[in-house]
Design an enzyme around this catalytic site. Structure first.
Site, PDB file in Angstrom:
ATOM      1  N   ASP A  24       0.718  -1.264  -0.043  1.00 33.56           N
ATOM      2  CA  ASP A  24       0.005  -0.099  -0.032  1.00 33.56           C
ATOM      3  C   ASP A  24       0.805   1.325  -0.097  1.00 33.56           C
ATOM      4  O   ASP A  24       0.356   2.286   0.477  1.00 33.56           O
ATOM      5  CB  ASP A  24      -1.101  -0.136   1.237  1.00 33.56           C
ATOM      6  CG  ASP A  24       0.083   0.285   2.686  1.00 33.56           C
ATOM      7  OD1 ASP A  24       0.891  -0.596   2.488  1.00 33.56           O
ATOM      8  OD2 ASP A  24      -0.493   0.871   3.613  1.00 33.56           O
ATOM      9  N   ARG A  33      10.561   3.517  -4.726  1.00 39.07           N
ATOM     10  CA  ARG A  33      10.967   2.060  -5.016  1.00 39.07           C
ATOM     11  C   ARG A  33      11.331   1.689  -6.176  1.00 39.07           C
ATOM     12  O   ARG A  33      12.189   0.892  -6.627  1.00 39.07           O
ATOM     13  CB  ARG A  33       9.838   0.897  -4.554  1.00 39.07           C
ATOM     14  CG  ARG A  33       9.538   1.511  -3.075  1.00 39.07           C
ATOM     15  CD  ARG A  33      10.201   0.860  -1.878  1.00 39.07           C
ATOM     16  NE  ARG A  33       9.527   0.640  -0.704  1.00 39.07           N
ATOM     17  CZ  ARG A  33       9.666   1.641   0.312  1.00 39.07           C
ATOM     18  NH1 ARG A  33      10.674   2.512  -0.012  1.00 39.07           N
ATOM     19  NH2 ARG A  33       9.109   1.570   1.263  1.00 39.07           N
ATOM     20  N   GLU A 177      -1.874   0.704  13.695  1.00 36.24           N
ATOM     21  CA  GLU A 177      -0.288   0.601  13.299  1.00 36.24           C
ATOM     22  C   GLU A 177       0.270   1.857  14.036  1.00 36.24           C
ATOM     23  O   GLU A 177       0.356   3.078  13.608  1.00 36.24           O
ATOM     24  CB  GLU A 177      -0.004   0.706  11.840  1.00 36.24           C
ATOM     25  CG  GLU A 177       1.471   0.659  11.804  1.00 36.24           C
ATOM     26  CD  GLU A 177       1.840   0.523  10.208  1.00 36.24           C
ATOM     27  OE1 GLU A 177       0.892   0.338   9.322  1.00 36.24           O
ATOM     28  OE2 GLU A 177       2.912   0.452  10.053  1.00 36.24           O
ATOM     29  N   LYS A 219      -0.638  -3.680  14.439  1.00 35.02           N
ATOM     30  CA  LYS A 219       0.711  -3.778  13.616  1.00 35.02           C
ATOM     31  C   LYS A 219       1.481  -2.848  14.225  1.00 35.02           C
ATOM     32  O   LYS A 219       1.807  -1.746  13.951  1.00 35.02           O
ATOM     33  CB  LYS A 219       0.183  -3.202  12.284  1.00 35.02           C
ATOM     34  CG  LYS A 219       1.522  -3.085  11.264  1.00 35.02           C
ATOM     35  CD  LYS A 219       1.001  -3.139   9.860  1.00 35.02           C
ATOM     36  CE  LYS A 219       2.140  -3.135   8.984  1.00 35.02           C
ATOM     37  NZ  LYS A 219       1.818  -3.328   7.551  1.00 35.02           N
ATOM     38  N   GLY A 262       9.712  -2.248   8.875  1.00 35.48           N
ATOM     39  CA  GLY A 262      10.222  -0.877   9.275  1.00 35.48           C
ATOM     40  C   GLY A 262      11.640  -0.644   8.990  1.00 35.48           C
ATOM     41  O   GLY A 262      12.134   0.309   9.431  1.00 35.48           O
ATOM     42  N   GLY A 291       6.114  -4.887   4.307  1.00 31.83           N
ATOM     43  CA  GLY A 291       6.278  -4.416   3.110  1.00 31.83           C
ATOM     44  C   GLY A 291       7.351  -4.562   2.498  1.00 31.83           C
ATOM     45  O   GLY A 291       7.703  -5.512   1.678  1.00 31.83           O
ATOM     46  N   ARG A 292       8.606  -3.927   3.100  1.00 32.64           N
ATOM     47  CA  ARG A 292       9.912  -4.196   2.425  1.00 32.64           C
ATOM     48  C   ARG A 292      10.542  -5.529   2.382  1.00 32.64           C
ATOM     49  O   ARG A 292      10.930  -6.025   1.783  1.00 32.64           O
ATOM     50  CB  ARG A 292      10.890  -2.883   3.043  1.00 32.64           C
ATOM     51  CG  ARG A 292      10.505  -1.532   2.458  1.00 32.64           C
ATOM     52  CD  ARG A 292      11.230  -0.610   3.324  1.00 32.64           C
ATOM     53  NE  ARG A 292      10.335  -0.040   4.499  1.00 32.64           N
ATOM     54  CZ  ARG A 292      10.701   0.808   5.359  1.00 32.64           C
ATOM     55  NH1 ARG A 292      11.852   1.371   5.417  1.00 32.64           N
ATOM     56  NH2 ARG A 292       9.915   0.845   6.562  1.00 32.64           N
TER      57      ARG A 292
HETATM   58  P1  13P Z   1       7.136  -2.197   6.240  1.00 29.98           P
HETATM   59  O1  13P Z   1       7.235  -3.457   6.558  1.00 29.98           O
HETATM   60  O2  13P Z   1       8.327  -1.869   4.781  1.00 29.98           O
HETATM   61  O3  13P Z   1       7.725  -1.303   7.348  1.00 29.98           O
HETATM   62  O4  13P Z   1       5.917  -1.625   5.804  1.00 29.98           O
HETATM   63  C1  13P Z   1       4.776  -2.030   6.342  1.00 29.98           C
HETATM   64  C2  13P Z   1       4.032  -0.998   6.293  1.00 29.98           C
HETATM   65  O5  13P Z   1       2.818  -1.213   5.835  1.00 29.98           O
HETATM   66  C3  13P Z   1       4.164   0.154   6.770  1.00 29.98           C
HETATM   67  O6  13P Z   1       3.021   1.043   7.179  1.00 29.98           O
END
Ligand code: 13P
Length: 336
Positions: A24, A33, A177, A219, A262, A291-292
């Site tokens: 997202d 990215r 989060e 989260k 993170g 995410g990453r």
């Molecule tokens: P990261 O795992 O890259 O931190 O991203 C997760 C996410 O949704 C951040 O809001």
């Protein structure tokens, strides 16, 4: 609000060694990215990249939900199929990021507050019709000299709780989060103290706003040394500090905790999660919403090349499988 249904969705998202793929990124972040792998930053390329991720064969073995950005939930493939349908056909729940980003907090230099409450009640049913079963709102807390202030922690807790209440009213599970950033030279102990303050304020605010804890997914960040700290905590220390902090501040009524990565390396994010799950049984399911850590190797492999799509998908699938193993406490670093 149907509490049973919200609870069922929250549990589904972390059931059976599964976790969430966070895809997202806002257009600005997604473009960064793409640029990092020399791909031109266009809407078409953002779509192509995400279509690659979502079409990964077997993804549903390890991934229960994918968080989408507003642009993606409306997008279609070149053949006219909605991207959301690719996920739904695999039994993966689509989710939607609904905050509008972290903005400078007035009178608090260096601190942010997340915005997006205006009009949220009207937007949520539209997302529900588009297939979203859950939503996400990210608050950002920075550690530095004299910060975070209570003003920052309380403003973000309040917004997260207002957002969560609106989601539950609309029958959507809120991913809540509160992210204490890794950036800085702070120690593990400082991260634990700040994460504790943020969680304490958050659960007071959630209670004030009448949010059903059984129908949220938390989260959080892991408790970890700042990236610039000379002394980096071991995997065992991170697991111990994170679990100690959560046992003190996260009620057992919360069914699911899905960590963000993170900025940790994929390997670190996987190892830390596994180490915590090895220390079970725990009051909550502990899984991932990365995410990453899930995407970065796949993105590097792809670099916009059509003949690398399959290899990039295999790379994503491999990391998802390792994260799944970690959510069961069954990952060892030699696995990759
Ligand atoms: P990261 O795992 O890259 O931190 O991203 C997760 C996410 O949704 C951040 O809001």
């Amino acid at each position: 609000m149907n509490r049973e249904e919200l609870n069922a969705v929250a549990r589904f998202l972390v059931a059976d060694g599964k976790g969430i793929l966070a895809a997202d990124e806002s257009n600005g972040t997604a473009n960064k990215r793409l640029k990092s792998v020399d791909v031109v930053e266009t809407e078409e390329n953002r779509r192509e990249y995400r279509e690659l991720l979502f079409r990964t064969k077997g993804l549903e073995q390890y991934i229960s939900g994918v968080i989408l950005y507003d642009e993606t939930i409306w997008q279609k493939t070149a053949d006219g199929e909605p991207l959301v349908k690719i996920l739904q056909d695999k039994g993966i729940y689509p989710g939607i990021k609904v905050d509008t980003g972290a903005k400078d907090l007035a009178l608090s230099p260096g601190e942010k507050v997340t915005e997006g409450l205006d009009g949220l009640r009207e937007r949520l049913p539209e997302y529900r019709i588009m297939g979203a079963r859950f939503a996400k709102w990210r608050a950002v807390i920075t550690i530095g000299a004299g910060i975070p202030t209570d003003a920052c922690i309380n403003a973000n807790a309040h917004s997260l709780a207002r957002y969560a209440a609106l989601c539950q009213e609309a029958g959507i599970v809120p991913i809540v989060e509160p992210e204490t950033l890794m950036d800085g030279d702070h120690s593990l102990e400082r991260c634990e103290a700040v994460t504790s303050r943020a969680l304490k304020a958050l659960f007071i605010a959630l209670k004030d706003q009448k949010v059903a804890l059984e129908g949220i997914v938390l989260k959080p960040n892991m408790v970890i040394s700042g990236t610039g700290c000379a002394e980096q905590a071991s995997v065992e220390d991170v697991a111990n500090a994170t679990l100690r902090c959560f046992r003190r501040h996260v009620p057992a009524a919360v069914p699911a905790i899905a960590f963000l990565s993170g900025g940790q390396s994929p390997k670190d994010a996987t190892a830390h999660l596994s180490e915590m799950n090895k220390r079970g049984p725990l009051p909550w399911s502990l899984s991932f919403s990365y995410g990453r850590a899930l995407q970065s190797d796949a993105l590097q492999c792809w670099r916009g090349q059509k003949d690398k799509i399959e290899e990039a998908q295999e790379t994503l699938l491999k990391r998802a499988q390792l994260c799944s193993a970690a959510s069961l406490g069954e990952y060892s670093s030699y696995q990759g």
